[in-house]
Design a protein around this motif. Structure first.
Motif, PDB file in Angstrom:
ATOM      1  N   ASP A  41       0.856  -1.192   0.000  1.00 25.73           N
ATOM      2  CA  ASP A  41       0.000   0.000   0.000  1.00 25.73           C
ATOM      3  C   ASP A  41       0.887   1.234   0.000  1.00 25.73           C
ATOM      4  O   ASP A  41       1.775   1.373   0.854  1.00 25.73           O
ATOM      5  CB  ASP A  41      -0.899   0.029   1.239  1.00 25.73           C
ATOM      6  CG  ASP A  41      -1.941  -1.070   1.208  1.00 25.73           C
ATOM      7  OD1 ASP A  41      -2.458  -1.358   0.114  1.00 25.73           O
ATOM      8  OD2 ASP A  41      -2.234  -1.643   2.275  1.00 25.73           O
ATOM      9  N   LYS A  42       0.644   2.121  -0.959  1.00 27.94           N
ATOM     10  CA  LYS A  42       1.492   3.302  -1.106  1.00 27.94           C
ATOM     11  C   LYS A  42       0.630   4.552  -1.221  1.00 27.94           C
ATOM     12  O   LYS A  42      -0.573   4.469  -1.502  1.00 27.94           O
ATOM     13  CB  LYS A  42       2.380   3.153  -2.350  1.00 27.94           C
ATOM     14  CG  LYS A  42       3.331   1.963  -2.297  1.00 27.94           C
ATOM     15  CD  LYS A  42       4.062   1.778  -3.617  1.00 27.94           C
ATOM     16  CE  LYS A  42       5.126   0.690  -3.527  1.00 27.94           C
ATOM     17  NZ  LYS A  42       4.597  -0.636  -3.145  1.00 27.94           N
ATOM     18  N   VAL A  43       1.248   5.701  -0.999  1.00 28.46           N
ATOM     19  CA  VAL A  43       0.574   6.980  -1.231  1.00 28.46           C
ATOM     20  C   VAL A  43       1.381   7.790  -2.230  1.00 28.46           C
ATOM     21  O   VAL A  43       2.597   7.629  -2.351  1.00 28.46           O
ATOM     22  CB  VAL A  43       0.399   7.797   0.073  1.00 28.46           C
ATOM     23  CG1 VAL A  43      -0.518   7.087   1.048  1.00 28.46           C
ATOM     24  CG2 VAL A  43       1.742   8.108   0.715  1.00 28.46           C
ATOM     25  N   THR A  44       0.680   8.640  -2.959  1.00 32.85           N
ATOM     26  CA  THR A  44       1.307   9.599  -3.853  1.00 32.85           C
ATOM     27  C   THR A  44       0.632  10.950  -3.633  1.00 32.85           C
ATOM     28  O   THR A  44      -0.476  11.021  -3.091  1.00 32.85           O
ATOM     29  CB  THR A  44       1.165   9.189  -5.333  1.00 32.85           C
ATOM     30  OG1 THR A  44      -0.235   9.088  -5.649  1.00 32.85           O
ATOM     31  CG2 THR A  44       1.845   7.861  -5.606  1.00 32.85           C
ATOM     32  N   THR A  45       1.281  12.023  -4.054  1.00 33.88           N
ATOM     33  CA  THR A  45       0.681  13.348  -3.937  1.00 33.88           C
ATOM     34  C   THR A  45       0.184  13.808  -5.302  1.00 33.88           C
ATOM     35  O   THR A  45       0.823  13.559  -6.324  1.00 33.88           O
ATOM     36  CB  THR A  45       1.687  14.368  -3.377  1.00 33.88           C
ATOM     37  OG1 THR A  45       2.842  14.404  -4.221  1.00 33.88           O
ATOM     38  CG2 THR A  45       2.105  13.989  -1.966  1.00 33.88           C
ATOM     39  N   LYS A  46      -0.966  14.487  -5.302  1.00 34.47           N
ATOM     40  CA  LYS A  46      -1.588  14.955  -6.539  1.00 34.47           C
ATOM     41  C   LYS A  46      -1.645  16.483  -6.607  1.00 34.47           C
ATOM     42  O   LYS A  46      -1.808  17.049  -7.671  1.00 34.47           O
ATOM     43  CB  LYS A  46      -3.012  14.408  -6.639  1.00 34.47           C
ATOM     44  CG  LYS A  46      -3.105  12.904  -6.687  1.00 34.47           C
ATOM     45  CD  LYS A  46      -4.543  12.412  -6.512  1.00 34.47           C
ATOM     46  CE  LYS A  46      -5.481  12.923  -7.574  1.00 34.47           C
ATOM     47  NZ  LYS A  46      -6.851  12.382  -7.413  1.00 34.47           N
ATOM     48  N   TYR A  47      -1.557  17.123  -5.457  1.00 33.50           N
ATOM     49  CA  TYR A  47      -1.746  18.571  -5.389  1.00 33.50           C
ATOM     50  C   TYR A  47      -0.489  19.217  -4.797  1.00 33.50           C
ATOM     51  O   TYR A  47       0.511  18.541  -4.584  1.00 33.50           O
ATOM     52  CB  TYR A  47      -2.991  18.890  -4.559  1.00 33.50           C
ATOM     53  CG  TYR A  47      -4.246  18.220  -5.091  1.00 33.50           C
ATOM     54  CD1 TYR A  47      -5.017  18.812  -6.081  1.00 33.50           C
ATOM     55  CD2 TYR A  47      -4.647  16.967  -4.629  1.00 33.50           C
ATOM     56  CE1 TYR A  47      -6.155  18.190  -6.586  1.00 33.50           C
ATOM     57  CE2 TYR A  47      -5.779  16.338  -5.121  1.00 33.50           C
ATOM     58  CZ  TYR A  47      -6.532  16.948  -6.099  1.00 33.50           C
ATOM     59  OH  TYR A  47      -7.651  16.328  -6.602  1.00 33.50           O
ATOM     60  N   GLY A  48      -0.542  20.509  -4.548  1.00 35.39           N
ATOM     61  CA  GLY A  48       0.644  21.209  -4.049  1.00 35.39           C
ATOM     62  C   GLY A  48       0.824  21.022  -2.561  1.00 35.39           C
ATOM     63  O   GLY A  48       0.740  21.976  -1.780  1.00 35.39           O
ATOM     64  N   ALA A  49       1.110  19.779  -2.136  1.00 33.09           N
ATOM     65  CA  ALA A  49       1.163  19.463  -0.712  1.00 33.09           C
ATOM     66  C   ALA A  49       2.407  20.021  -0.034  1.00 33.09           C
ATOM     67  O   ALA A  49       2.348  20.511   1.089  1.00 33.09           O
ATOM     68  CB  ALA A  49       1.086  17.951  -0.510  1.00 33.09           C
ATOM     69  N   GLY A  50       3.553  19.910  -0.689  1.00 33.90           N
ATOM     70  CA  GLY A  50       4.800  20.369  -0.069  1.00 33.90           C
ATOM     71  C   GLY A  50       5.698  19.235   0.371  1.00 33.90           C
ATOM     72  O   GLY A  50       6.704  19.468   1.050  1.00 33.90           O
ATOM     73  N   PHE A  51       5.373  18.007  -0.012  1.00 33.03           N
ATOM     74  CA  PHE A  51       6.272  16.887   0.265  1.00 33.03           C
ATOM     75  C   PHE A  51       6.195  15.891  -0.883  1.00 33.03           C
ATOM     76  O   PHE A  51       5.246  15.867  -1.665  1.00 33.03           O
ATOM     77  CB  PHE A  51       5.923  16.202   1.595  1.00 33.03           C
ATOM     78  CG  PHE A  51       4.626  15.424   1.584  1.00 33.03           C
ATOM     79  CD1 PHE A  51       4.596  14.076   1.249  1.00 33.03           C
ATOM     80  CD2 PHE A  51       3.424  16.042   1.911  1.00 33.03           C
ATOM     81  CE1 PHE A  51       3.399  13.359   1.232  1.00 33.03           C
ATOM     82  CE2 PHE A  51       2.218  15.338   1.894  1.00 33.03           C
ATOM     83  CZ  PHE A  51       2.208  13.990   1.557  1.00 33.03           C
TER      84      PHE A  51
END
Length: 439
Positions: A41-51
């Motif tokens: 299980d993984k996560v990715t960022t789609k928006y301007g999160a900052g990490f």
């Protein structure tokens, strides 16, 4: 209504507890297999999160772009990667630290209100083993949790670093964990120490980017599956609320919002007035509700008539002033304070006064000078957008917003304390905004 956010945290945690077991390890590995992917299980960022986050078979690499730090999260019971060494604990460098931790987390220290909110959403509040001496939160159940825990202090120092010409004093801040057995401290700022983790949703440039910090903290607990589920729910409700604003015509009936404050010196005299700018993510959220931020830069006024002229065409005023109120350590103005501070009177034709459309984001607060707005707004932008829609749709102000307190209508502050944490798990609530079919 006023306990809504904290109830949501409990009810979502209950829903997650009933979900199928996540695939990522919940404990330490007893027999290491170098060919196995320990993080299916993984996560990715789609928006301007900052990490940013990337995965290897038995470790994760998180780059915090705000604090300029790298976190190497190693599945406990497996070897740490040789090509990502931790910055030496005695290093005098500022920024670009690499910190290596075993995951999932067991016991952490807390010095971040948004991190506190995320831990409750994930159901990981019991992992908090200590908190910073001066940290205050509004969540009643987290207040109760912190009441019985050690309070840690920050250490300040200026170690010397050498260059070819002279010694330079390098500012240094670290946490004194003492004899507490803790994995790390969730904090707000990048620290030049090996045990702090900066959590920075307030720096995200996008409304939904703020919510992605749920994924950030979820990765430290191997809770990627649950973090994704929470985020997807927020994302879906946000999109529904955007559609609602469009379908009901709010986005075609633009209203102007401005941010302002009066400035009072210690003797009680108001000496000036300031028009502030909204942050990028806040402006975006207002626009999604059909609200437009006033044009112009930050401007100060020493003449109240000039200030009144500047805000004359505003439909909504969000007050940013501070005013001492004799209750705990809170600094929360009441309507009478604003009438005096802004010098409102019956002869003026100010739209925001006539329409009862002046708000502050302190509707839910603790007596120790913390606001729920600073905890949950950072990671629940769907509910913040719902606030904006309610404000826009009201013809004569609204007292139904979650975080925005209507001052002309003298909406009361909901003062939360640890005593409020009673039978919270038995309450039935959802993350519904209560607007249209967005639930």
């Amino acid at each position: 209504m006023l306990f809504r956010i904290n109830v949501i945290a409990v009810s979502l945690a209950a829903l997650l507890a009933a979900a199928p077991a996540i695939a990522n390890e919940s404990g330490c590995v007893t027999k290491f297999d170098p060919s196995k992917d320990y993080f299916p299980d993984k996560v990715t960022t789609k928006y301007g999160a900052g990490f940013e986050i990337s995965y290897n078979k038995n470790y994760k690499v998180i780059r915090n772009l705000v604090s300029d730090e790298n976190y190497i999260l190693v599945q406990c019971g497996t070897p740490a990667p040789a090509d990502h060494p931790a910055t030496d604990a005695t290093s005098t460098q500022v920024g670009d630290w690499t910190k290596v931790f075993d995951v999932p987390a067991k016991k952490v220290a807390l010095d971040s209100a948004p991190a506190s909110a995320i831990l409750e959403l994930l159901g990981e509040q019991d992992s908090v083993g200590a908190s910073y001496r001066f940290l205050e939160v509004t969540s009643p159940c987290m207040q109760k949790r912190l009441d019985g825990l050690p309070r840690i202090q920050q250490n300040f120092g200026t170690p010397k670093t050498k260059n070819s010409r002279r010694a330079i004093l390098t500012p240094r801040v670290s946490y004194d964990l003492g004899d507490n057995v803790l994995d790390w401290t969730f904090t707000t700022y990048g620290m030049s120490d090996p045990y702090s983790v900066a959590v920075n949703p307030e720096s995200a440039t996008d409304m939904l980017g703020k919510a992605e910090w749920i994924k950030f903290i979820g990765a430290f607990y191997n809770r990627e599956a649950d973090a994704n589920k929470l985020f997807e729910g927020i994302e879906s409700r946000y999109a529904c609320l955007q559609d609602h604003a469009k379908s009901t015509g709010l986005t075609k009936q633009t209203k102007t919002v401005g941010f302002a404050r009066y400035n009072r010196v210690p003797n009680g005299t108001v000496t000036s007035w300031t028009v502030d700018q909204g942050q990028q993510w806040f402006v975006q959220g207002l626009a999604d509700a059909g609200l437009t931020v006033h044009a112009g830069d930050v401007t100060g006024y020493s003449n109240v008539d000039s200030f009144h002229k500047a805000i004359g065409d505003w439909d909504v005023l969000i007050d940013m002033s501070t005013e001492p109120l004799k209750r705990g350590g809170a600094t929360i103005p009441l309507w009478d304070n604003l009438v005096d501070g802004y010098q409102f009177n019956d002869n003026q034709k100010l739209r925001v006064v006539a329409d009862n459309s002046i708000y502050r984001t302190d509707h839910i607060s603790s007596v120790n000078n913390a606001t729920d707005f600073n905890e949950h707004l950072q990671i629940q932008p769907d509910l913040l957008l719902a606030d904006f829609i309610r404000i826009h749709a009201a013809n004569d102000g609204t007292t139904e917003a979650i975080w925005h307190r209507n001052l002309p209508k003298q909406a009361p502050v909901s003062w939360l304390s640890a005593d409020s944490c009673q039978n919270m798990a038995d309450k039935v609530a959802s993350a519904s905004s209560g607007i249209g079919k967005c639930s």
